[in-house]
Design an enzyme around this catalytic site. Structure first.
Site, PDB file in Angstrom:
ATOM      1  N   SER A 114      44.413  51.543  73.526  1.00 23.09           N
ATOM      2  CA  SER A 114      44.447  51.429  74.987  1.00 23.09           C
ATOM      3  C   SER A 114      45.549  50.465  75.407  1.00 23.09           C
ATOM      4  CB  SER A 114      43.105  50.913  75.505  1.00 23.09           C
ATOM      5  OG  SER A 114      43.151  50.710  76.901  1.00 23.09           O
ATOM      6  N   LYS A 139      39.831  46.362  70.144  1.00 24.97           N
ATOM      7  CA  LYS A 139      40.840  47.396  69.889  1.00 24.97           C
ATOM      8  C   LYS A 139      42.066  46.791  69.206  1.00 24.97           C
ATOM      9  CE  LYS A 139      39.496  50.637  73.559  1.00 24.97           C
ATOM     10  NZ  LYS A 139      39.021  51.700  72.678  1.00 24.97           N
TER      11      LYS A 139
END
Length: 225
Positions: A114, A139
């Protein structure tokens, strides 16, 4: 990619992963999908995808799925947590997949992350960062684990995701300052194009729709050709 290429897909039950599954099959590629629950199994099997049940958070499940039969060429992971999850798989689930890929001799790993992870954190507003900071940190850990793994990797960081038909205006860039939106179908197409591109090897790329940018609009597009 030839028709003999064998793709292992984690995250095919929804969102970008589901779009990737459908796009891979239109390319006549052989696909195995790891599903935690079998709610969409019949839907995937109908389009010719081999389904294996397992939880990315369970090392044994992942290793069995990756090593089960013939050699897998590429793992694509779009897995991420839902707000209802007690344990989010963003880092530990992807870590298990990456470790299993190394163990099984998989050549390539494509991770859908992301915008806001790693050095692209500066693209986000303070409000968005306050809301998503914990998830983005997970992430980022997954990205770093992949980079350190020795696998040939491509990391795709989409902007804000929309569930609209593909526009064909999805683009990739190495510029970490870019922020914008992109439709899930366009992300899927970009991810699948990376399978054919040696230029994408060991790259971290943001994915946005060139007509849905926020703020800065000048940037260099990354060519996969």
């Amino acid at each position: 990619m030839t028709s003999a290429s064998y793709i292992f897909l984690a995250g095919a039950s929804r969102g970008v992963g589901q779009e990737i599954a459908q796009y891979l099959r239109t390319q006549q590629l052989k696909v195995k999908a790891l599903l935690r629950t079998l709610t969409v199994a019949s839907e995937l099997e109908k389009i010719g995808i081999q389904v294996v049940q397992g939880d990315a958070l369970n090392v044994g499940d992942v290793e069995r799925a990756v090593q089960a039969d013939e050699q897998i060429d590429t793992i694509i992971s779009t897995i991420g947590g839902l707000p209802t999850d007690t344990e989010r798989p963003d880092y530990p689930g992807n870590k298990n997949l990456i470790d299993a890929a190394v163990k099984a001799g998989v050549q390539n790993f494509i991770l859908v992350s992301s915008i806001g992870a790693g050095e692209s954190v500066n693209a986000l507003s303070p409000q968005v960062l306050a809301a998503l900071g914990t998830v983005l940190a997970e992430k980022n850990k997954a990205e770093q684990h992949l980079i350190a793994s020795g696998l040939t990797y491509t990391i795709i960081r989409p902007g804000g995701l929309k569930s609209e038909p593909a526009t064909g205006n999805g683009v990739l860039t190495e510029d970490p300052r870019i922020i914008g939106s992109i439709n899930r179908q366009d992300v899927a197409q970009l991810v699948c194009r990376c399978l054919n591109s040696q230029r994408a090897h060991n790259k971290i790329l943001s994915a946005v729709d060139r007509n849905m940018l926020f703020g800065q609009t000048e940037f260099a597009e990354f060519s996969l050709d």
